[in-house]
Design an enzyme around this catalytic site. Structure first.
Site, short mmCIF file in Angstrom:
data_model
loop_
_atom_site.label_atom_id
_atom_site.label_comp_id
_atom_site.label_asym_id
_atom_site.label_seq_id
_atom_site.Cartn_x
_atom_site.Cartn_y
_atom_site.Cartn_z
CD GLU A 223 3.50 -5.58 3.91
OE1 GLU A 223 2.64 -4.51 4.47
OE2 GLU A 223 4.40 -5.90 4.50
CB CYS A 257 -2.23 -0.49 1.23
SG CYS A 257 -0.99 0.34 1.41
#
Ligand code: NAD
Length: 469
Positions: A223, A257
């Site tokens: 991720e 993110c």
């Protein structure tokens, strides 16, 4: 104790890592984490931990990142509680065999996929959502019946310490362990055999994780991050667009993110958009943003210096104030930065928003496509043709039309990157599947053992087989 007495060396966490992992592997082999009842109990305990310890969690998040209670609830505590409740509701269904049809040649028989746990898994978290990024993968790992090691980020040290303290109080210590630490500890962990490694963080370490995993042929979920573009087309409702951009960009002081990394907008619309964003920033955080209790802080001095450096020589049209002692970095807008500047070459991961002006919004598509595939892409438009064009001609882990990262709140949607923004995904059933092996099962009947496939072959057998298969 006299100076001459021998010093007994305390075993460090580092030397215990192999033993910890071996213990978890023994637990998995014993078989009980596969049981539905164990999974449900652990998930309920995790929910209880999150709710009972929420004051301490909120305090740790505030100490690490200056997060306010509402933001911490929405993106960390409430997120985890919601994820557990969704998982508990669906788990029985997810664990069921997934039946598929069986071709005539294999009749009588039935075919299905049987989800089975992978084994012992490693979950490495990042600092920006230090609670959620460890426990959301853990929910998925437990729901699939695995044992797990959690390695929270050392950069969010208070949250990491708290996680190490409370996890053994609530969860099965024979099956779930926390290893705190930084590079040395993670390196040691990566030497151990795992059945899956789930890593959240930057690309450079992602490659280290993948290299280490290759030694054991361990599958990985990465991720990662990257520069997530935000395209604003002229038919968009500018007021609503500005509110949603501000919400997604400046939550957690931009250290998200999936925060919009930069905005692409036509020149003719840029002043209106910048004015609307400024208005929303002041409406959300007040005239004196530094004193707003709702605006977060930069995680540490290294990241502060990195962000400060990005601003050198840039055309700042809003914000720019910095207070290193208080780790306050103002929401900042930069207009038309050089595309080869670090600000536009690196993921910003902080409260700076570059606005790039284009002559025509259609240029936004090649602009995005000339760069690495982003984790998220945002497009604000009321023009369905343009919307379709962006959806069909660009690639991103996730795309949200007319909002920021609201898609994260839907557990029916997978979350993960593509290309340089990562591989694999999770949330809801997708997380369960990530931590499961979907075993192929075909069951045949002893009846009707048709001999067509057995030698000796003949032209007749072959022609019948050709028709059947
Ligand atoms: P970080 O510094 O917290 O590092 C992540 C983890 O890697 C930590 O647990 C750390 O201990 C470990 N680590 C660091 N160096 C290592 C090394 N040399 N060997 C082994 N392990 C090591 O986080 P970061 O990398 O600064 O995270 C920021 C990045 O993460 C950004 O790119 C962001 O976009 C991305 N991110 C992605 C997601 C997502 O869900 N896709 C979520 C959060 C952050």
């Amino acid at each position: 104790m006299s100076d001459l007495s021998p010093t007994v060396e305390q075993p460090s966490e580092l030397s215990q890592i192999a033993t910890i992992v071996a213990g978890l592997r023994d637990t998995f082999s014993s078989g009980y984490p596969r049981e539905y009842s164990w999974r449900v109990e652990q998930l309920n305990q995790l929910k209880r931990m999150t709710l009972e310890q929420q004051d301490k969690i909120l305090a740790a998040l505030h100490a690490d990142l200056g997060k306010c209670k509402s933001e911490s609830w929405l993106s960390e505590i409430g997120f985890i509680v919601g994820d557990i409740e969704h998982t508990l509701k669906k788990l029985k269904k997810w664990m069921k065999p997934r039946k598929v049809s069986t071709p005539i040649a294999a009749q009588p028989g039935c075919s299905y996929q049987l989800p089975e746990p992978l084994g012992t898994v490693l979950i490495i978290g990042a600092w920006n959502y230090p609670f959620q990024l460890v426990f959301a993968p853990l929910i998925a790992a437990i729901s699939a019946g695995n044992c797990a090691v959690l390695k929270p980020s050392e950069l969010a040290s208070q949250t990491s310490k708290l996680i190490a303290e409370i996890v053994p109080q609530y969860l099965d210590s024979n099956a779930i362990a926390v290893v705190e630490g930084a590079v040395d500890e993670t390196t040691e962990l990566l030497k151990q055999p795992f059945e899956h490694i789930f890593y959240t963080g930057g690309e450079t370490v992602g490659k280290i994780v993948m290299r280490a995993a290759a030694e054991h042929l361990t599958p990985v979920t990465l991720e990662l991050g990257g520069k997530s573009p935000c395209i604003v087309e002229s038919s968009a409702d500018i007021e609503v667009t500005a509110a949603r951009i501000v919400w997604s960009k400046w939550m957690n002081a931009g250290q998200t993110c999936v925060a919009p990394d930069y905005v692409l907008v036509e020149k003719s619309l840029s002043s209106q958009l910048i004015a609307a964003i400024q208005k929303k920033l002041q409406a959300f955080y007040g005239q004196d943003i530094k004193s707003s209790k709702d605006y977060g802080r930069i995680v540490n001095q290294r990241h502060f210096a990195r962000l400060s450096h990005y601003l050198e020589g840039q055309n700042i049209v809003f914000g720019g104030e910095q207070d290193l002692d208080k780790k306050y970095f103002a929401p900042t807008i930069v207009l038309d930065p050089a595309l080869d500047s670090e600000l536009m070459q690196q993921e910003i991961f902080g409260p700076i928003l570059p606005i790039i002006t284009l002559n025509n919004i259609n240029e936004s598509i090649p602009f995005v496509n000339q760069r690495a595939k982003p984790l998220a892409l945002y497009v604000f438009t009321a023009n369905s043709q343009f919307e379709q064009k962006v959806l069909n001609q660009t690639s991103a882990g996730s795309t949200c039309v007319n909002d920021g990262f609201m898609f994260m709140l839907n557990p029916e949607l997978p979350f993960g990157g593509v290309g340089h923004s990562g591989m694999g995904n999770y949330h809801g059933k997708f997380g369960f599947d990530t931590f499961s092996h979907l075993k192929t099962v075909m069951k045949r009947s002893f009846k009707f053992d048709v001999s067509l496939r057995y030698p000796p072959f003949s032209a007749l057998k072959l022609s019948i087989l050709k028709r059947l298969l």
